[in-house]
Scaffold this motif. Structure first.
Motif, PDB file in Angstrom:
ATOM      1  N   ARG A  95      -6.000 -16.495  44.004  1.00 20.38           N
ATOM      2  CA  ARG A  95      -6.225 -16.034  45.370  1.00 20.38           C
ATOM      3  C   ARG A  95      -7.727 -15.889  45.649  1.00 20.38           C
ATOM      4  O   ARG A  95      -8.218 -16.311  46.698  1.00 20.38           O
ATOM      5  N   TYR A  99      -9.998 -18.488  48.107  1.00 20.94           N
ATOM      6  CA  TYR A  99     -10.734 -18.008  49.271  1.00 20.94           C
ATOM      7  C   TYR A  99     -12.191 -18.466  49.224  1.00 20.94           C
ATOM      8  O   TYR A  99     -12.730 -18.969  50.216  1.00 20.94           O
ATOM      9  N   SER A 102     -12.561 -21.949  50.151  1.00 24.34           N
ATOM     10  CA  SER A 102     -12.354 -22.226  51.570  1.00 24.34           C
ATOM     11  C   SER A 102     -13.565 -21.876  52.423  1.00 24.34           C
ATOM     12  O   SER A 102     -13.714 -22.404  53.528  1.00 24.34           O
TER      13      SER A 102
END
Length: 253
Positions: A95, A99, A102
């Protein structure tokens, strides 16, 4: 709490548990099972806090609750606990890095391309060398006097690029370094002139194509520090200066 238990609690905290959660989990494994009073008797966790801590551990999948009077708690097996924490760590890691991936900005600006980077620590420099070598399309020059600076990953990367048709020159006055590459097709090894005194602080150099360069030195305490640049005017100019120097081989050795 013993020194060893304190270290275990610290380790559990690094795995994401709170101090109280770690202490209750350890206490229940010591007891086998127990009530809040039992747990409070063998830890410094207040009895009033054991209930909420146990509920949190249950939510994490690390203990089971027996609906009796009083309520009893039993920890899951160590194997199950390890698997639970491992899976949670992997999910959180995925996770977090998803992130960052991204939102990261690729280094595409002219200012970034001109950067000169400093890398410290042997492992990080090893990784940077492998990364640079793996991008070679035309040629590689690699030099070091220290056999330990030729890691398995570096040797394997040079083998792979040579097999792909990249020209490779290995320069070292150390026989063991040259011997690491002499059996690889497409790799040329050279010994630098002996007229120069060895520099005990020289580390390694990697030149990739005409636009990437890494140079390192060995510090007085034995640690390694490197500078590297890729796709920059600095790298281009320094590579040209090295190639124009009569002492190129000595510098690389």
């Amino acid at each position: 709490m013993t020194v060893d238990e304190s270290e275990a609690v610290d380790a559990f905290e690094r795995l994401g548990l709170t101090s109280y959660e770690a202490k209750v989990f350890i206490a229940l494994h010591r007891l086998g099972s127990g009530t809040a009073r039992d747990v409070a008797n063998v830890t410094d966790v207040p009895r009033s806090q054991v209930y909420s801590v146990a509920e949190s551990l249950e939510d994490r999948g690390l203990l089971e609750v027996q609906q009796s009077s009083p309520i009893r708690y039993r920890p899951v097996s160590l194997d199950e606990a390890q698997e639970t924490l491992r899976n949670r760590f992997e999910r959180e890691q995925e996770r977090a890095f998803d992130y960052v991936d991204s939102v990261k900005e690729e280094p595409t600006t002219e200012e970034t391309q001109e950067d000169i980077w400093t890398v410290r620590s042997r492992e990080r420099i090893d990784n940077r060398v492998v990364d640079l070598l793996s991008q070679a399309d035309d040629r590689i020059i690699f030099g070091t006097r220290l056999p330990e600076f030729v890691t398995d990953a570096i040797e394997e990367t040079i083998r792979e690029r040579a097999a792909a048709g990249v020209g490779v020159l290995i320069i070292s006055r150390t026989e063991a370094v040259r011997e690491s590459f002499e059996d690889i097709d497409g790799v040329v090894t050279q010994t630098p002139p002996a007229r120069h005194k060895d520099d005990d602080r020289s580390g390694r150099i990697a030149v990739v194509d005409d636009d990437s360069l890494l140079l390192s030195v060995v510090d007085n305490d034995g640690s390694e520090t490197a500078i590297w640049s890729s796709g920059s005017l600095f790298a281009d100019v320094l590579i040209q200066l090295l190639e124009a120097s009569d002492d190129l081989e000595s510098t690389l050795g």
